[in-house]
Design a protein around this motif. Sequence first.
Motif, PDB file in Angstrom:
ATOM      1  N   VAL A 131      -4.211  11.913  -0.369  1.00 34.96           N
ATOM      2  CA  VAL A 131      -4.400  13.085  -1.219  1.00 34.96           C
ATOM      3  C   VAL A 131      -3.172  13.981  -1.184  1.00 34.96           C
ATOM      4  CG1 VAL A 131      -5.830  15.102  -1.641  1.00 34.96           C
ATOM      5  CG2 VAL A 131      -6.864  12.973  -0.866  1.00 34.96           C
ATOM      6  N   LEU A 132      -2.588  14.172   0.000  1.00 33.88           N
ATOM      7  CA  LEU A 132      -1.391  15.002   0.094  1.00 33.88           C
ATOM      8  C   LEU A 132      -0.284  14.450  -0.803  1.00 33.88           C
ATOM      9  CD1 LEU A 132      -1.181  15.833   3.891  1.00 33.88           C
ATOM     10  CD2 LEU A 132      -1.695  17.390   2.026  1.00 33.88           C
ATOM     11  N   GLY A 133      -0.182  13.131  -0.876  1.00 30.00           N
ATOM     12  CA  GLY A 133       0.814  12.535  -1.746  1.00 30.00           C
ATOM     13  C   GLY A 133       0.512  12.784  -3.205  1.00 30.00           C
ATOM     14  N   SER A 134      -0.751  12.653  -3.586  1.00 29.51           N
ATOM     15  CA  SER A 134      -1.095  12.824  -4.995  1.00 29.51           C
ATOM     16  C   SER A 134      -0.999  14.284  -5.431  1.00 29.51           C
ATOM     17  CB  SER A 134      -2.503  12.284  -5.272  1.00 29.51           C
ATOM     18  OG  SER A 134      -3.482  13.039  -4.596  1.00 29.51           O
ATOM     19  N   ILE A 135      -0.981  15.227  -4.458  1.00 28.28           N
ATOM     20  CA  ILE A 135      -0.760  16.634  -4.806  1.00 28.28           C
ATOM     21  C   ILE A 135       0.547  16.772  -5.569  1.00 28.28           C
ATOM     22  CG2 ILE A 135      -0.179  18.909  -3.858  1.00 28.28           C
ATOM     23  CD1 ILE A 135      -2.131  18.361  -1.601  1.00 28.28           C
ATOM     24  N   PHE A 136       1.571  16.060  -5.080  1.00 27.21           N
ATOM     25  CA  PHE A 136       2.893  16.133  -5.701  1.00 27.21           C
ATOM     26  C   PHE A 136       2.804  15.799  -7.186  1.00 27.21           C
ATOM     27  CE2 PHE A 136       7.120  14.004  -6.398  1.00 27.21           C
ATOM     28  CZ  PHE A 136       7.866  15.167  -6.348  1.00 27.21           C
ATOM     29  N   PHE A 144       2.885   9.433  -8.112  1.00 24.83           N
ATOM     30  CA  PHE A 144       2.455   9.137  -6.753  1.00 24.83           C
ATOM     31  C   PHE A 144       2.119   7.649  -6.610  1.00 24.83           C
ATOM     32  CE2 PHE A 144      -1.412   8.587  -4.105  1.00 24.83           C
ATOM     33  CZ  PHE A 144      -0.798   8.727  -2.872  1.00 24.83           C
ATOM     34  N   THR A 145       2.527   7.055  -5.486  1.00 25.31           N
ATOM     35  CA  THR A 145       2.285   5.644  -5.220  1.00 25.31           C
ATOM     36  C   THR A 145       1.099   5.489  -4.276  1.00 25.31           C
ATOM     37  OG1 THR A 145       4.696   5.466  -5.231  1.00 25.31           O
ATOM     38  CG2 THR A 145       3.451   3.492  -4.685  1.00 25.31           C
ATOM     39  N   ARG A 146       0.117   4.711  -4.685  1.00 27.31           N
ATOM     40  CA  ARG A 146      -1.072   4.471  -3.860  1.00 27.31           C
ATOM     41  C   ARG A 146      -0.689   3.837  -2.532  1.00 27.31           C
ATOM     42  NH1 ARG A 146      -4.421   0.871  -7.865  1.00 27.31           N
ATOM     43  NH2 ARG A 146      -4.627  -0.233  -5.886  1.00 27.31           N
ATOM     44  N   THR A 192      10.882   2.164  -2.120  1.00 30.20           N
ATOM     45  CA  THR A 192      10.628   3.359  -2.933  1.00 30.20           C
ATOM     46  C   THR A 192       9.871   3.027  -4.204  1.00 30.20           C
ATOM     47  OG1 THR A 192      11.685   5.403  -3.695  1.00 30.20           O
ATOM     48  CG2 THR A 192      12.690   3.355  -4.439  1.00 30.20           C
ATOM     49  N   ASN A 193       9.413   4.083  -4.836  1.00 31.70           N
ATOM     50  CA  ASN A 193       8.915   4.059  -6.210  1.00 31.70           C
ATOM     51  C   ASN A 193       9.879   4.945  -6.998  1.00 31.70           C
ATOM     52  OD1 ASN A 193       7.572   4.397  -8.665  1.00 31.70           O
ATOM     53  ND2 ASN A 193       6.092   5.850  -7.817  1.00 31.70           N
ATOM     54  N   PRO A 194      10.927   4.362  -7.598  1.00 34.54           N
ATOM     55  CA  PRO A 194      11.951   5.191  -8.259  1.00 34.54           C
ATOM     56  C   PRO A 194      11.447   5.746  -9.584  1.00 34.54           C
ATOM     57  CG  PRO A 194      12.413   2.877  -8.622  1.00 34.54           C
ATOM     58  CD  PRO A 194      11.222   2.932  -7.700  1.00 34.54           C
ATOM     59  N   PRO A 195      12.112   6.766 -10.119  1.00 33.98           N
ATOM     60  CA  PRO A 195      11.727   7.298 -11.430  1.00 33.98           C
ATOM     61  C   PRO A 195      11.843   6.225 -12.510  1.00 33.98           C
ATOM     62  CG  PRO A 195      13.297   8.753 -10.328  1.00 33.98           C
ATOM     63  CD  PRO A 195      13.252   7.492  -9.538  1.00 33.98           C
ATOM     64  N   TYR A 196      11.003   6.348 -13.560  1.00 29.06           N
ATOM     65  CA  TYR A 196      11.014   5.358 -14.642  1.00 29.06           C
ATOM     66  C   TYR A 196      11.682   5.895 -15.907  1.00 29.06           C
ATOM     67  CZ  TYR A 196       7.382   3.128 -11.788  1.00 29.06           C
ATOM     68  OH  TYR A 196       6.688   2.555 -10.765  1.00 29.06           O
ATOM     69  N   PHE A 203      -0.495   2.576 -11.454  1.00 26.76           N
ATOM     70  CA  PHE A 203      -0.219   3.992 -11.725  1.00 26.76           C
ATOM     71  C   PHE A 203      -1.027   4.392 -12.953  1.00 26.76           C
ATOM     72  CE2 PHE A 203       3.551   2.375  -9.632  1.00 26.76           C
ATOM     73  CZ  PHE A 203       3.697   3.281  -8.606  1.00 26.76           C
ATOM     74  N   GLU A 204      -2.197   4.995 -12.733  1.00 23.73           N
ATOM     75  CA  GLU A 204      -3.058   5.355 -13.849  1.00 23.73           C
ATOM     76  C   GLU A 204      -2.433   6.422 -14.732  1.00 23.73           C
ATOM     77  OE1 GLU A 204      -6.902   6.363 -12.464  1.00 23.73           O
ATOM     78  OE2 GLU A 204      -7.238   4.453 -11.457  1.00 23.73           O
ATOM     79  N   ALA A 205      -1.681   7.339 -14.125  1.00 20.00           N
ATOM     80  CA  ALA A 205      -1.111   8.449 -14.895  1.00 20.00           C
ATOM     81  C   ALA A 205       0.147   8.061 -15.652  1.00 20.00           C
ATOM     82  CB  ALA A 205      -0.804   9.627 -13.967  1.00 20.00           C
TER      83      ALA A 205
END
Length: 778
Positions: free
Chosen positions: A323-328, A344-346, A452-456, A554-556
């Motif tokens: 949850v703390l990660g998904s806050i971002f 945010f990456t699951r 990482t999960n880099p920007p797309y 990534f649902e969002a």
Amino acid sequence: MSKINELQFEGRVLNWLREIIEAEKRLPFEADQEVPINIDGETLRADLVIWEDKERTKTACIIELKRPEYNGYSLELTENAMRKANFLGAPFFATWNVNEFVLWETFEEGTPLLERRRWHQNVVAIKRLEEVERRAVEERLKRFLQGFLTKDFFEICFVKKGVPTLPLDRLFIDRLRSAVNTFYIRISEDLQAESEENGEFRQRLRDWFGEQGWVFGEKEEDFDRVARLSVLLLIAKVLFYNFLKVRAPGFGLKPIKILTEDADRFKTQLYKYFGQCFGYAEFFRREFVDDLPFPNDEAVVRQLKGFLKEMELYDLSKIGYEVLGSIFENLIPDDERHKFGQHFTRSDVVDLIIGFCVKSGEERVLDPACGAGTFLTRAYVRKKAKTRAKKEHSEILSELKGVEIAEFGCYLTRVNLAIKDIFAREFCSNVEKTDFFDLVPGEQAKFEAVVTNPPYTRQEELEATFSPGYNYKAKLKKIAKEAGGGGGLEVGKRMSIYGYFFFHAARFLAEKGRLGFVTSNSWLDVDYGKYLQQFFLRNFKVVAILESKEERWFEAADVNTCITILERCDKEGLRRKNRVKFVQLKKPLQVFVEQSGGEEARWKSVDRFVRFVEGSKGFYEDERVKIYEVEQAKLWEEGFDEVSGKYEGAKWGKYLRAPAIFFKILEKGRDLFVPLREVAEVRFGIKTGANEFFYLTEEELKKWGIEREFWCHKEGEGEGGKWVPNYVIKSPRECRSVVVKPEDLKYRVLMIHKEKAELKGTKVLKYIEWGEERPREF
């Protein structure tokens, strides 16, 4: 834009509600405005009341309306609305600040906030009530009310007979997002006014933007951006203070109780509380954004005090890293998240990548786009579990490095790492706030794992964000040139930023070190993917490429993704002999990554799956997974064009998605097939960059009345020429045979060949202006 007050807006909403009720004969509801209520001799008024019957004998719901800058979750507002609902016997009440509609199940007084059941809907995103005058906003408000009355509330009221229960985590995030979305508005307005009146402050603001590498155009969005950041950091500090108070009682921290309603004194007293957190001073350091003034408005300060009181109810240690990660992701505005590609990456995706890249626990780990720190915190846990000699907190932290361009992300990463051992004698995180592309490889120790999960985002979207002196385009070009040696790569503008993360990250990776990225899967098959394929084949063993058939990771984010695992290898012979595993998951990741049983069981399941993938041979398929093994030399030969002497790329997606029969045919007819380019001319189709806008059906063209010259072309000269539609194939599925028949095609492509000034008075201009109001939709 004309002025409108709350009472007038209430009247409009009432009219819209009554119009919907009148049109939908099956609805039993009625609606009224400013319904008087006498509670203990005090006369109150319910802004709007929805009655359950036409006779107005039973109250279904009351709605309290507020302006956008008022927090719909504020204790003062919800408790006031609850009193009115209880008095009228309404089973539900709603708080609505135009942007966020929150429907609550009426409860008895004294019930803790965390036990309140509620339904939350984001309706619009405006800053001022006057914006409801805009037609696009009014249309969205009406659509929401239509759906609410005819479907959502009707089902809640008569079918489900209650509001669905949502987890604590979801309530927590919705509550925080609502606070950010309301508190920043007044701060932004005050900053803008101060900047206009105070030249010294304006220069400080400009200097601060320059330090971030951003453009300060003195636009409303610039003030919004810095105001949001100040609110985000304040909320994060409050949460961390409360965590220390609960989890480290030895610090003797007291609940935050501030009596004053003066804005300046409020902030001064708040930082006195923060100053008691000895040993964690860096988390409460005051920067420029922290010293931005609060609005000197008692109503705003009361809301802040209510927010502080409410945050006392949450124990950050029980919220968890997921949850703390998904806050971002949840607290960053949609447009900014899209611009920087921040999602945010699951944790199950993260753990799978960590499982491939952090094998022994001794690896030094780099996350070059760490966001809220999920990769680093999971790497911390992995290293703690893997190393035989239990390492000190500080030693593990020294083996982890994070890089993040966003201040808020850096802060959350440090918090995530700090709470792994709150009683450690010292805390020193290696989290650097900078652009990863500014890091010089020679100045950094090499890492055994880069994850990482880099920007797309596309590079052209970022160019408009950073200041001209930052020269982002030149920076990316330099990175591509330096990639892999041998003259580097000439990469087109359509290359997403994540491609450059691959190029630059490789320079920080030790020989035999592993790189694990989750990115868009488009590189597997699109033109610019050839540069990545060539780069991978020349510098790495491609260990595995994984994709899910069952779920979106990534649902969002409006992208399909894949995981790429690479191992640094400078020896060409070893690279060519390597066997690449293309893995399609046919079940959700939670089938492969243990969800219960604790960390030990979870990592065992990850290791088991990694060993299974790495050890598979040839072609394997069962009900859970499909794996196809390809020799790396074959991938190079498939994409290399002997005529041009260049690597031209190949469609690697087929190895993930094609059925088993495809591979059998490929094997049997190995000597019979030739590339299509050897027997036909292959050209790319039209690239619009926004297909949803430019590809229209004839029904849509008629609806807008768009002039023929913009979706047809003329065949033949003069008056005898024939207008022919600009037919376009959006998908091969539209064609019923190998022969393309225009009458089978659904879409026409819009081709606007005039300047905007020349379009005055045309229908196509109205369509363009409509599209410009919806940049996120296209």
